[in-house]
Scaffold this active site. Structure first.
Site, PDB file in Angstrom:
ATOM      1  N   LYS A  80       1.621  -2.481  15.063  1.00  0.00           N
ATOM      2  CA  LYS A  80       1.255  -1.195  14.483  1.00  0.00           C
ATOM      3  C   LYS A  80       1.259  -0.129  15.576  1.00  0.00           C
ATOM      4  O   LYS A  80       0.552  -0.247  16.585  1.00  0.00           O
ATOM      5  CB  LYS A  80      -0.120  -1.272  13.829  1.00  0.00           C
ATOM      6  CG  LYS A  80      -0.168  -2.176  12.606  1.00  0.00           C
ATOM      7  CD  LYS A  80       0.662  -1.635  11.453  1.00  0.00           C
ATOM      8  CE  LYS A  80       0.485  -2.439  10.186  1.00  0.00           C
ATOM      9  NZ  LYS A  80       1.283  -1.915   9.063  1.00  0.00           N
ATOM     10  N   ASP A 137       5.800  -0.872  13.262  1.00  0.00           N
ATOM     11  CA  ASP A 137       5.472  -0.192  12.011  1.00  0.00           C
ATOM     12  C   ASP A 137       4.612   1.023  12.333  1.00  0.00           C
ATOM     13  O   ASP A 137       3.459   0.890  12.742  1.00  0.00           O
ATOM     14  CB  ASP A 137       4.720  -1.133  11.066  1.00  0.00           C
ATOM     15  CG  ASP A 137       4.489  -0.511   9.688  1.00  0.00           C
ATOM     16  OD1 ASP A 137       4.919   0.638   9.471  1.00  0.00           O
ATOM     17  OD2 ASP A 137       3.887  -1.184   8.832  1.00  0.00           O
ATOM     18  N   GLU A 182       9.650   0.500  11.370  1.00  0.00           N
ATOM     19  CA  GLU A 182       9.356   0.695   9.953  1.00  0.00           C
ATOM     20  C   GLU A 182       8.636   2.017   9.695  1.00  0.00           C
ATOM     21  O   GLU A 182       7.695   2.365  10.414  1.00  0.00           O
ATOM     22  CB  GLU A 182       8.487  -0.479   9.465  1.00  0.00           C
ATOM     23  CG  GLU A 182       8.184  -0.485   7.983  1.00  0.00           C
ATOM     24  CD  GLU A 182       7.467  -1.754   7.566  1.00  0.00           C
ATOM     25  OE1 GLU A 182       7.046  -1.824   6.391  1.00  0.00           O
ATOM     26  OE2 GLU A 182       7.324  -2.681   8.405  1.00  0.00           O
ATOM     27  N   ASP A 201       9.552   1.923   4.019  1.00  0.00           N
ATOM     28  CA  ASP A 201       8.474   1.212   3.320  1.00  0.00           C
ATOM     29  C   ASP A 201       7.836   2.158   2.309  1.00  0.00           C
ATOM     30  O   ASP A 201       8.196   2.172   1.131  1.00  0.00           O
ATOM     31  CB  ASP A 201       7.455   0.677   4.320  1.00  0.00           C
ATOM     32  CG  ASP A 201       6.283  -0.043   3.643  1.00  0.00           C
ATOM     33  OD1 ASP A 201       6.295  -0.206   2.416  1.00  0.00           O
ATOM     34  OD2 ASP A 201       5.344  -0.452   4.355  1.00  0.00           O
ATOM     35  N   LYS A 232       7.462  -4.207  -1.752  1.00  0.00           N
ATOM     36  CA  LYS A 232       6.097  -4.682  -1.961  1.00  0.00           C
ATOM     37  C   LYS A 232       5.747  -4.561  -3.435  1.00  0.00           C
ATOM     38  O   LYS A 232       5.980  -3.526  -4.061  1.00  0.00           O
ATOM     39  CB  LYS A 232       5.112  -3.862  -1.118  1.00  0.00           C
ATOM     40  CG  LYS A 232       5.303  -4.034   0.386  1.00  0.00           C
ATOM     41  CD  LYS A 232       4.320  -3.171   1.163  1.00  0.00           C
ATOM     42  CE  LYS A 232       4.490  -3.359   2.674  1.00  0.00           C
ATOM     43  NZ  LYS A 232       3.601  -2.472   3.441  1.00  0.00           N
TER      44      LYS A 232
END
Length: 358
Positions: free
Chosen positions: A163, A191, A219, A244, A268
């Protein structure tokens, strides 16, 4: 004829063993609405709608109201044999509310699989019940991240999702600290959770490329609605870019493809509305040569089990992102998905294998 007899919900909060920190939020619990769909023969299917305010904007109260109100109304009394039509009715019953739709869509699939005595992966068309996952490194300082990365590699994980996006000025140093700690053979993906501006994204990613950080992908580097910015970044860096939060449904993915805004997409269930839409997204991405993973929100073994079943059945081009339930201090369910090192293990029992709450 066997019909859907009822829809019931339960709120669930389950503790994490380690705080989960991103550019968008910090949480120590999985907070979700569990839904149970029961047919007139007494068979029950399970699903869940996670609360992730900063991504979907959906609350427990909202998901609960949607599931118990208009979604329950549209499925109650329908034949359990007509799964495709019932799932389409769920998608069209309300605007938005993707998490609630996903919960009911998954529960209907779980119910159908249980009625046939098949695991959900087998019901979706695959014998695969074990697949790899990455693991997330929560946002933190360079030293903590390097130490945690070493621990995760020791746990057997070969793909780390780091992250970033909390501070562009120091992101490069943190990533390089992790790369040094784990060596060259571990895959490292980033991400940013929408945390950078387009210029910051290009600056950070280019610096990492120049330093030889060997990042697998980055991402959602920019805010979800900024497709122009996403495309601008994708065109200016060599590292593959993954969409995403920019992609919920098919219309979003079509626009990303049209603009060449990303190289990969993360599908997702709680974003797209369930297994039916999720499979369509993967098929569309694959048809246009996009890379794919199936990911998870901060969900329980219910949601992650459904996502893993989709990944197993539809296939992805990259190791999926299915570690959400790994963060739980203990599973709140009897049965269901489990982890073995860096692998997700789906039970070869009826449906998702969940038999009840602990």
């Amino acid at each position: 004829m066997t019909r859907v007899a009822g829809v019931a919900t339960t709120r669930l909060s389950a503790r994490l063993h380690t705080p989960f920190v991103t550019a968008l939020r910090r949480t120590t619990t999985v907070d979700t609405v569990v839904v149970r769909v029961t047919d007139s023969d007494g068979v029950t299917g399970w699903g869940e709608a996670p609360q992730v305010w900063q991504v979907t904007g959906e609350s427990l109260a909202g998901a609960e109201a949607c599931l118990e109100g208009p979604l329950a109304a549209v499925v109650t009394g329908r034949s359990v044999e007509d799964l495709a039509a019932t799932c389409r009715a769920v998608q069209h019953a309300v605007a938005g509310n993707h998490g609630a739709k996903a919960a009911l869509d998954v529960a209907l699939h779980d119910l159908a699989a249980r009625r046939q005595g098949l695991s959900l992966p087998r019901f979706l068309g695959t014998d695969v019940h074990r697949l790899p996952t990455d693991v997330t490194l929560a946002a933190g300082d360079a030293g903590t991240l390097a130490a945690t990365a070493g621990q995760r590699v020791g746990d057997g994980f070969e793909v780390l999702k780091m992250k970033v996006g909390t501070d562009a000025a120091t992101d490069v140093a943190r990533v390089l600290a992790v790369r040094e700690a784990v060596g060259p053979d571990v895959s490292l993906r980033l991400d940013a959770n929408q945390g950078w501006t387009p210029r910051e994204a290009v600056t950070v990613v280019s610096a990492l490329e120049d330093a030889g950080a060997a990042v697998e992908l980055v991402e959602q580097p920019v805010p979800a609605a900024d497709l122009d910015g996403l495309a601008w970044v994708t065109a200016r860096v060599g590292t593959p870019v993954m969409a995403d939060e920019s992609v919920y449904g098919l219309r979003d993915l079509v626009e990303v493809i049209r603009r060449r805004a990303a190289d990969h997409v993360n599908v997702k269930l709680a974003k797209c509305g369930g297994l039916s839409v999720g499979r369509a997204l993967l098929d569309l991405a694959h048809a246009h040569g996009m890379g794919t993973i199936v990911g998870s929100m901060m969900e329980s073994p219910l949601g992650v089990g459904a996502a893993a079943s989709l990944a197993a059945a539809a296939g992805t081009t990259l190791v999926p992102d299915l570690d959400a339930a790994w963060w739980l201090a203990a599973s709140p369910f009897h049965g269901g998905l489990s982890y073995d090192g860096a692998s997700v293990v789906l039970p070869d029992t009826a449906g998702l294998g969940v038999e009840g709450l602990r």
